[in-house]
Write an enzyme that holds these catalytic residues in place. Structure first.
Site, mmCIF file in Angstrom:
data_model
loop_
_atom_site.group_PDB
_atom_site.id
_atom_site.type_symbol
_atom_site.label_atom_id
_atom_site.label_comp_id
_atom_site.label_asym_id
_atom_site.label_seq_id
_atom_site.Cartn_x
_atom_site.Cartn_y
_atom_site.Cartn_z
ATOM 1 C CE LYS A 1 57.389 -27.532 -9.884
ATOM 2 N NZ LYS A 1 56.092 -27.896 -10.079
ATOM 3 C CG ASP B 1 55.294 -31.456 -8.731
ATOM 4 O OD1 ASP B 1 55.083 -32.168 -7.985
ATOM 5 O OD2 ASP B 1 55.101 -29.981 -8.576
ATOM 6 C CE LYS C 1 52.508 -30.850 -5.494
ATOM 7 N NZ LYS C 1 52.914 -30.186 -6.590
ATOM 8 C CG PHE D 1 46.479 -39.289 -2.719
ATOM 9 C CD1 PHE D 1 47.154 -39.971 -1.662
ATOM 10 C CD2 PHE D 1 45.279 -38.934 -2.280
ATOM 11 C CE1 PHE D 1 46.592 -40.325 -0.672
ATOM 12 C CE2 PHE D 1 44.627 -39.441 -1.206
ATOM 13 C CZ PHE D 1 45.441 -40.048 -0.102
ATOM 14 C CG ASP D 2 43.859 -43.729 -7.562
ATOM 15 O OD1 ASP D 2 42.977 -44.464 -7.082
ATOM 16 O OD2 ASP D 2 43.361 -43.078 -8.486
ATOM 17 C CB THR E 1 54.464 -25.318 1.221
ATOM 18 O OG1 THR E 1 54.466 -24.918 -0.089
ATOM 19 C CG2 THR E 1 55.805 -25.953 1.537
ATOM 20 N NE ARG F 1 55.033 -17.670 -8.667
ATOM 21 C CZ ARG F 1 54.464 -17.504 -7.791
ATOM 22 N NH1 ARG F 1 52.798 -16.874 -7.748
ATOM 23 N NH2 ARG F 1 54.195 -18.548 -6.884
HETATM 24 O O1 C5P Z 1 56.760 -19.514 -9.010
HETATM 25 P P1 C5P Z 1 57.278 -20.385 -7.912
HETATM 26 O O2 C5P Z 1 58.876 -20.259 -7.694
HETATM 27 O O3 C5P Z 1 56.485 -19.922 -6.598
HETATM 28 O O4 C5P Z 1 57.127 -21.741 -8.367
HETATM 29 C C1 C5P Z 1 57.365 -22.873 -7.329
HETATM 30 C C2 C5P Z 1 57.007 -24.267 -8.222
HETATM 31 O O5 C5P Z 1 56.832 -24.974 -7.245
HETATM 32 C C3 C5P Z 1 55.392 -24.268 -8.526
HETATM 33 O O6 C5P Z 1 55.435 -25.275 -9.881
HETATM 34 C C4 C5P Z 1 54.380 -24.908 -7.585
HETATM 35 O O7 C5P Z 1 53.475 -25.371 -8.075
HETATM 36 C C5 C5P Z 1 55.495 -25.712 -6.891
HETATM 37 N N1 C5P Z 1 55.233 -26.059 -5.451
HETATM 38 C C6 C5P Z 1 55.061 -25.229 -4.444
HETATM 39 N N2 C5P Z 1 54.849 -25.522 -3.299
HETATM 40 C C7 C5P Z 1 54.520 -26.859 -3.039
HETATM 41 C C8 C5P Z 1 54.470 -27.699 -3.899
HETATM 42 C C9 C5P Z 1 54.994 -27.312 -5.349
HETATM 43 O O8 C5P Z 1 55.134 -23.891 -4.775
HETATM 44 N N3 C5P Z 1 54.058 -27.246 -1.889
#
Ligand code: C5P
Length: 236
Positions: free
Chosen positions: A33, A61, A63, A65-66, A116, A209
């Site tokens: 991603k 990713d 996202k 919106f427009d 989220t 992470r």
């Molecule tokens: O490091 P981590 O596992 O938390 O990364 C999750 C990925 O998913 C990040 O790129 C974060 O921006 C993305 N993401 C998220 N929650 C969302 C949408 C995207 O954690 N609602």
């Protein structure tokens, strides 16, 4: 060996760091991603390199919106990168426009239900109607599917409710917020383990992470893959 149910979020500052990480992960990861944070650091060039040179699958990713016409044009342009997944916000007119833009490509449009990171007070601030956040997420997922979305992004906690919708038949559910047992939560609040996510009917988990911050990212990715596969074997 890799399992494309695991999507690793390349949340590193630039394309060089992304390529370096992808090389370390090697054949342990087949799906990446790339998000907005890397857009000015060569994100699209990296997407192209990972796809065309290394044969990886790509989730961009954005996202989006427009107004519909702008979403359609943006998706048409991005689809030239032969992306596997592309995100837009889940408003039905946005999803319909994105599907028009992706019409001559294999790019799947994934709709963001409700971020989220938002809670009820954030939704009040945005004048979004009353109701439990999880109920609104499920309702938005249903509407996004009706508008043609190939899949939705949601938290692992809502995945089972969305999977149970008749409209979800044959559609994808993709969830961030996944943490292996004992891992640091970071800023994620509503998390699930890789095993529970797949048990809830999730098709792909997005993990950042816990992989890219690990001392041994390849071993971390392999452990997550093993955990998912074990959960599925135990259930069948
Ligand atoms: O490091 P981590 O596992 O938390 O990364 C999750 C990925 O998913 C990040 O790129 C974060 O921006 C993305 N993401 C998220 N929650 C969302 C949408 C995207 O954690 N609602």
């Amino acid at each position: 060996m890799s399992d494309d149910r695991l999507i690793v979020a390349l949340d590193v500052p630039n394309a060089l760091a992304g390529l370096d990480l992808a090389e370390k992960l090697g054949d342990a990861v087949s799906f990446y991603k790339i998000g907005l944070g890397m857009l000015t650091g060569g994100g699209l060039a990296l997407a192209n390199e990972l796809k065309q040179e290394l044969g990886k699958r790509i989730f961009l990713d954005m996202k989006l919106f427009d107004i519909g016409a702008t979403v359609e044009a943006a998706v048409r342009g991005l689809a030239q990168y032969e992306l596997d997944f592309l995100t837009v916000h889940g408003d039905p007119y946005v999803v319909r426009a994105a599907k028009e833009g992706a019409a001559n490509s294999n790019t799947k449009i994934l709709a963001v239900t409700i971020l989220t990171s938002l809670d009820r007070s954030d939704l009040d601030g945005a004048l979004i109607k009353d109701g439990k956040v999880s109920d609104l997420v499920v309702e938005r997922a249903g509407r996004a599917f009706d508008a043609g979305a190939d899949g939705v992004i949601c938290s692992p906690n809502e995945a089972a409710l969305i999977r149970a919708l008749p409209e979800a038949d044959g559609r994808l559910i993709v969830t961030p917020g996944v943490r292996p047992e004992g891992a640091d939560l970071g800023d994620q609040k509503r998390v699930a383990t890789p095993a529970n996510a797949v048990r809830n009917g999730v098709d792909h988990i997005v993990v950042g992470r816990p992989v890219w911050k690990a001392v041994d990212p390849r071993a971390a990715a392999q452990a997550i893959t093993k955990e998912m596969q074990r959960a599925i074997q135990l259930d069948t």
